[in-house]
Motif scaffolding. Structure first.
Motif, PDB file in Angstrom:
ATOM      1  N   ASP A  21       0.911  -1.172  -0.227  1.00 45.03           N
ATOM      2  CA  ASP A  21       0.049  -0.115  -0.107  1.00 45.03           C
ATOM      3  C   ASP A  21       0.940   1.267  -0.001  1.00 45.03           C
ATOM      4  O   ASP A  21       1.905   1.410   0.757  1.00 45.03           O
ATOM      5  CB  ASP A  21      -0.879   0.025   1.429  1.00 45.03           C
ATOM      6  N   ARG A  22       0.614   1.915  -0.794  1.00 40.45           N
ATOM      7  CA  ARG A  22       1.527   3.438  -1.088  1.00 40.45           C
ATOM      8  C   ARG A  22       1.336   4.288   0.206  1.00 40.45           C
ATOM      9  O   ARG A  22       2.471   4.984   0.647  1.00 40.45           O
ATOM     10  CB  ARG A  22       0.796   4.194  -2.206  1.00 40.45           C
ATOM     11  N   ARG A  23       0.402   3.885   1.113  1.00 39.80           N
ATOM     12  CA  ARG A  23       0.405   4.906   2.382  1.00 39.80           C
ATOM     13  C   ARG A  23       1.397   4.220   3.437  1.00 39.80           C
ATOM     14  O   ARG A  23       1.884   5.067   4.263  1.00 39.80           O
ATOM     15  CB  ARG A  23      -1.004   4.972   2.919  1.00 39.80           C
ATOM     16  N   TYR A  24       2.057   3.136   3.127  1.00 39.41           N
ATOM     17  CA  TYR A  24       3.086   2.455   3.957  1.00 39.41           C
ATOM     18  C   TYR A  24       4.180   3.529   3.787  1.00 39.41           C
ATOM     19  O   TYR A  24       5.132   3.803   4.655  1.00 39.41           O
ATOM     20  CB  TYR A  24       3.687   1.181   3.596  1.00 39.41           C
ATOM     21  N   LEU A  25       4.535   3.771   2.190  1.00 42.04           N
ATOM     22  CA  LEU A  25       5.554   4.977   2.282  1.00 42.04           C
ATOM     23  C   LEU A  25       5.580   6.054   3.163  1.00 42.04           C
ATOM     24  O   LEU A  25       6.644   6.732   3.401  1.00 42.04           O
ATOM     25  CB  LEU A  25       5.734   5.222   0.768  1.00 42.04           C
ATOM     26  N   PHE A  26       4.160   6.641   2.972  1.00 46.23           N
ATOM     27  CA  PHE A  26       3.969   7.898   3.757  1.00 46.23           C
ATOM     28  C   PHE A  26       4.510   7.905   5.109  1.00 46.23           C
ATOM     29  O   PHE A  26       4.931   8.884   5.918  1.00 46.23           O
ATOM     30  CB  PHE A  26       2.743   8.199   3.905  1.00 46.23           C
ATOM     31  N   MET A  27       4.445   6.788   6.004  1.00 42.60           N
ATOM     32  CA  MET A  27       4.667   6.499   7.388  1.00 42.60           C
ATOM     33  C   MET A  27       6.320   6.294   7.536  1.00 42.60           C
ATOM     34  O   MET A  27       6.781   6.189   8.483  1.00 42.60           O
ATOM     35  CB  MET A  27       3.963   5.263   7.757  1.00 42.60           C
ATOM     36  N   LEU A  28       7.032   5.840   6.383  1.00 41.21           N
ATOM     37  CA  LEU A  28       8.322   5.608   6.710  1.00 41.21           C
ATOM     38  C   LEU A  28       9.296   6.383   7.429  1.00 41.21           C
ATOM     39  O   LEU A  28      10.291   6.051   7.927  1.00 41.21           O
ATOM     40  CB  LEU A  28       9.019   5.086   5.334  1.00 41.21           C
ATOM     41  N   ALA A 232      -4.708  11.017   2.115  1.00 41.13           N
ATOM     42  CA  ALA A 232      -4.182   9.751   1.693  1.00 41.13           C
ATOM     43  C   ALA A 232      -5.193   8.791   1.251  1.00 41.13           C
ATOM     44  O   ALA A 232      -4.940   7.838   0.571  1.00 41.13           O
ATOM     45  CB  ALA A 232      -3.111   9.499   2.530  1.00 41.13           C
ATOM     46  N   ARG A 233      -6.305   8.869   2.050  1.00 38.18           N
ATOM     47  CA  ARG A 233      -7.365   7.775   2.062  1.00 38.18           C
ATOM     48  C   ARG A 233      -7.804   7.819   0.404  1.00 38.18           C
ATOM     49  O   ARG A 233      -8.550   6.827  -0.164  1.00 38.18           O
ATOM     50  CB  ARG A 233      -8.336   7.882   3.034  1.00 38.18           C
ATOM     51  N   LEU A 234      -7.794   8.913  -0.124  1.00 40.94           N
ATOM     52  CA  LEU A 234      -8.460   9.115  -1.447  1.00 40.94           C
ATOM     53  C   LEU A 234      -7.328   8.417  -2.276  1.00 40.94           C
ATOM     54  O   LEU A 234      -7.918   8.214  -3.735  1.00 40.94           O
ATOM     55  CB  LEU A 234      -8.453  10.570  -1.943  1.00 40.94           C
ATOM     56  N   SER A 235      -6.286   7.811  -2.107  1.00 39.94           N
ATOM     57  CA  SER A 235      -5.230   7.394  -3.120  1.00 39.94           C
ATOM     58  C   SER A 235      -5.777   5.980  -3.397  1.00 39.94           C
ATOM     59  O   SER A 235      -5.329   5.452  -4.436  1.00 39.94           O
ATOM     60  CB  SER A 235      -3.742   7.368  -2.425  1.00 39.94           C
ATOM     61  N   LEU A 238      -6.607   5.620  -7.133  1.00 41.43           N
ATOM     62  CA  LEU A 238      -5.693   5.618  -8.181  1.00 41.43           C
ATOM     63  C   LEU A 238      -5.218   4.281  -8.573  1.00 41.43           C
ATOM     64  O   LEU A 238      -4.951   3.194  -7.722  1.00 41.43           O
ATOM     65  CB  LEU A 238      -4.661   6.555  -7.464  1.00 41.43           C
ATOM     66  N   PRO A 239      -4.870   4.198  -9.863  1.00 46.42           N
ATOM     67  CA  PRO A 239      -4.356   3.056 -10.269  1.00 46.42           C
ATOM     68  C   PRO A 239      -3.113   2.422  -9.585  1.00 46.42           C
ATOM     69  O   PRO A 239      -2.675   1.246  -9.643  1.00 46.42           O
ATOM     70  CB  PRO A 239      -4.077   3.355 -11.765  1.00 46.42           C
ATOM     71  N   ARG A 240      -2.200   3.284  -9.138  1.00 45.13           N
ATOM     72  CA  ARG A 240      -0.902   2.859  -8.532  1.00 45.13           C
ATOM     73  C   ARG A 240      -0.819   2.986  -7.221  1.00 45.13           C
ATOM     74  O   ARG A 240       0.026   3.208  -6.464  1.00 45.13           O
ATOM     75  CB  ARG A 240       0.082   3.661  -9.154  1.00 45.13           C
ATOM     76  N   HIS A 241      -2.188   2.748  -6.498  1.00 50.36           N
ATOM     77  CA  HIS A 241      -2.329   2.703  -5.443  1.00 50.36           C
ATOM     78  C   HIS A 241      -1.379   1.642  -4.498  1.00 50.36           C
ATOM     79  O   HIS A 241      -0.731   2.131  -3.615  1.00 50.36           O
ATOM     80  CB  HIS A 241      -3.725   2.180  -4.831  1.00 50.36           C
ATOM     81  N   HIS A 242      -0.998   0.746  -5.063  1.00 55.97           N
ATOM     82  CA  HIS A 242       0.048  -0.278  -4.690  1.00 55.97           C
ATOM     83  C   HIS A 242       1.400  -0.059  -5.637  1.00 55.97           C
ATOM     84  O   HIS A 242       1.428  -0.253  -6.775  1.00 55.97           O
ATOM     85  CB  HIS A 242      -0.360  -1.854  -4.850  1.00 55.97           C
ATOM     86  N   TRP A 243       2.064   0.688  -4.766  1.00 56.93           N
ATOM     87  CA  TRP A 243       3.325   1.454  -5.104  1.00 56.93           C
ATOM     88  C   TRP A 243       4.328   0.294  -5.720  1.00 56.93           C
ATOM     89  O   TRP A 243       5.297   0.851  -6.748  1.00 56.93           O
ATOM     90  CB  TRP A 243       3.909   2.338  -3.997  1.00 56.93           C
TER      91      TRP A 243
END
Length: 270
Positions: A21-28, A232-235, A238-243
């Motif tokens: 999940d791309r949101r994992y990157l936000f928390m790195l 971020a929940r809106l992401s 998006l097609p690339r939700h899984h980064w």
């Protein structure tokens, strides 16, 4: 050698669902801040990383490959040992370190696990007790694929929480090993982290990091994180939700074997 049946993850696993999940990157920035407060880990990166002065470009490579390991059917242990064997030296406190030391290697994994679970609870939804336990067990399966001793690895989520708190208390410290990375951690200029508001990065930090670095999280910082969480929940639309390309392929194909055929080859070592 492929992973064994008992070491297999699948489409129903929480780890597969959340790790890419791309949101994992936000928390790195939460986990990387903790890692740079660890004298041995900071020394290993500052002395041996190819992009030691661009911490997020370094992490883009290593985190991507670490995540790949959770989605592959290949045995990555030999490459892990080969790519880390030379990472050794002396910390700024005069203590010898080696990247393959089980305590050091596992703490790195543990920081990513703690951040992953915090991300889910923050950006997606609160996990219940059974889901915390399930996701943690799946993270243990992920760790076993590295081929490093599991001696430091707690058996349960509850034990992990205690273990991680103790390690943060006993192993981390502020000092020169951290200061060279402070600006990039709290104001990233590379990779996906550059999109995260600086106030939100302050608010997401682990309590031990706040204590060691004298960070006083303000109401404005917390509001920034809440606003960013909503955006971020809106992401997810998006097609690339899984980064991660490996994660996208596995989730689309349903099995690592099919995804490996799509992508071709064995993933490179971290």
């Amino acid at each position: 050698m492929p992973v064994t049946e008992t070491d297999r993850l699948g489409p129903d696993s929480l780890l597969w669902r959340f790790l890419g999940d791309r949101r994992y990157l936000f928390m790195l920035p939460r986990s990387v801040c903790l890692l740079m407060l660890h004298p041995a880990i900071a020394a290993g990166i500052s002395e041996h990383a190819l992009m030691r002065d661009r911490i997020w470009l370094h992490k883009k490579r290593t985190v991507t490959q670490a995540v790949n390991i959770a989605y592959t059917r290949h045995d990555m242990a030999p490459l892990i040992r080969f790519s880390h064997d030379h990472v050794k030296g002396t910390t700024d406190r005069g203590e010898k370190y080696h990247a393959l030391s089980p305590d050091v290697f596992h703490f790195q994994h543990a920081a990513y696990v703690e951040t992953l679970i915090t991300m889910v609870n923050t950006f997606i939804r609160p996990l219940n007790a059974a889901e915390h336990e399930q996701l943690y067990r799946e993270c243990c399966t992920w760790y076993r694929r590295y081929g490093i001793s599991t001696r430091p690895m707690p058996d349960t989520w509850v034990e992990f929480v205690d273990y991680f708190d103790q390690r943060c208390r006993s192993d981390l410290s502020a000092g020169p090993h951290f200061e060279r990375y402070r600006d990039e951690i709290f104001a990233p200029s590379d990779w996906t982290m550059r999109r995260v508001p600086h106030r939100a990065i302050r608010a997401m930090q682990h309590p031990r990091a706040r204590e060691l670095l004298g960070i006083d999280v303000s109401a404005a910082d917390r509001r920034s994180l809440r606003r960013f969480t909503r955006v971020a929940r809106l992401s997810v639309v998006l097609p690339r939700h899984h980064w991660n390309a490996k994660a996208r392929a596995v989730l689309r194909a349903g099995t690592p074997a099919a995804a490996d055929q799509q992508l071709g080859g064995v993933p490179a070592p971290p």
